[in-house]
Scaffold this motif. Sequence first.
Motif, mmCIF file in Angstrom:
data_model
loop_
_atom_site.group_PDB
_atom_site.id
_atom_site.type_symbol
_atom_site.label_atom_id
_atom_site.label_comp_id
_atom_site.label_asym_id
_atom_site.label_seq_id
_atom_site.Cartn_x
_atom_site.Cartn_y
_atom_site.Cartn_z
ATOM 1 N N ASN A 1 10.723 12.280 1.046
ATOM 2 C CA ASN A 1 11.621 11.267 1.623
ATOM 3 C C ASN A 1 11.110 9.835 1.437
ATOM 4 O O ASN A 1 11.659 8.902 2.023
ATOM 5 N N ASP A 2 10.086 9.627 0.615
ATOM 6 C CA ASP A 2 9.530 8.283 0.413
ATOM 7 C C ASP A 2 10.529 7.365 -0.276
ATOM 8 O O ASP A 2 11.077 7.695 -1.322
ATOM 9 N N THR A 3 10.774 6.210 0.333
ATOM 10 C CA THR A 3 11.622 5.180 -0.283
ATOM 11 C C THR A 3 10.842 3.882 -0.479
ATOM 12 O O THR A 3 11.388 2.918 -0.997
ATOM 13 N N VAL A 4 9.590 3.872 -0.060
ATOM 14 C CA VAL A 4 8.792 2.645 -0.141
ATOM 15 C C VAL A 4 8.237 2.427 -1.539
ATOM 16 O O VAL A 4 8.303 1.318 -2.077
ATOM 17 N N PHE A 5 7.687 3.474 -2.166
ATOM 18 C CA PHE A 5 6.994 3.330 -3.439
ATOM 19 C C PHE A 5 7.738 3.905 -4.641
ATOM 20 O O PHE A 5 7.631 3.372 -5.738
ATOM 21 N N LYS A 6 8.446 4.992 -4.430
ATOM 22 C CA LYS A 6 9.128 5.645 -5.558
ATOM 23 C C LYS A 6 10.142 4.707 -6.198
ATOM 24 O O LYS A 6 10.850 3.967 -5.517
ATOM 25 N N ASN A 7 10.177 4.745 -7.522
ATOM 26 C CA ASN A 7 11.132 3.956 -8.325
ATOM 27 C C ASN A 7 10.980 2.453 -8.140
ATOM 28 O O ASN A 7 11.929 1.702 -8.310
ATOM 29 N N LYS A 8 9.763 2.003 -7.806
ATOM 30 C CA LYS A 8 9.475 0.574 -7.683
ATOM 31 C C LYS A 8 8.416 0.200 -8.709
ATOM 32 O O LYS A 8 7.603 1.030 -9.123
ATOM 33 N N THR A 9 8.408 -1.056 -9.109
ATOM 34 C CA THR A 9 7.335 -1.569 -9.949
ATOM 35 C C THR A 9 6.101 -1.701 -9.067
ATOM 36 O O THR A 9 6.161 -2.329 -8.004
ATOM 37 N N LEU A 10 4.993 -1.102 -9.482
ATOM 38 C CA LEU A 10 3.750 -1.119 -8.701
ATOM 39 C C LEU A 10 2.671 -1.837 -9.509
ATOM 40 O O LEU A 10 2.438 -1.503 -10.671
#
Length: 193
Positions: free
Chosen positions: A53-62
């Motif tokens: 259920n992670d929405t903070v890091f997944k599919n983001k530029t890190l």
Amino acid sequence: MLTFSCLWFTSCTPKVTAAKTSASTGNQTAFWSALQSLCGKAYAGKVINAPANDTVFKNKTLVMHVRSCGEGLIRIPFVVGENRSRTWVFRKQENGLSLHHDHRHEDGSEDAVTQYGGSTTNAGSATVQVFPADEQTVRILPAAYGNVWWVELVPGEYFTYNLRRLGTDRLFSIRFDLKDTIPSPAAPWGWKD
């Protein structure tokens, strides 16, 4: 160090005395040197593990940017998409290393949940250091009493930031490719360029 205390007509009993071993010093020194060698450089990362259920890091530029290196302090801003609120703070301490998390608002003020983390409790290895949650963390985030962070740093290969909350299925792993640098991001919130 293990020594023995023996008395006449009694058995010998082992006595443990605190002594920093050369392995401890060597492993942590090697890890610290490898971290310092990244100073000034930025690297792209990707999520290796995260809760479903992670929405903070997944599919983001890190992006990690080893922005500030001192004798006993290294600060690594961790940029997630457009969010520049996070900085990993590594410190050399008398008895090991520590990792804490500095969280800021866009205006630079501290977040209500900040400065949590932990300190090493053993020598680790030259490429892996482990940071169990400290007392300050438990005061700030009582549910984080079982948090264990570890960083794996293989020079020229990768840097992996990991978090496991013991007793749960909570596991985060974010890996940064050290083979290629990327342009440095803007200053994290609360920092001046």
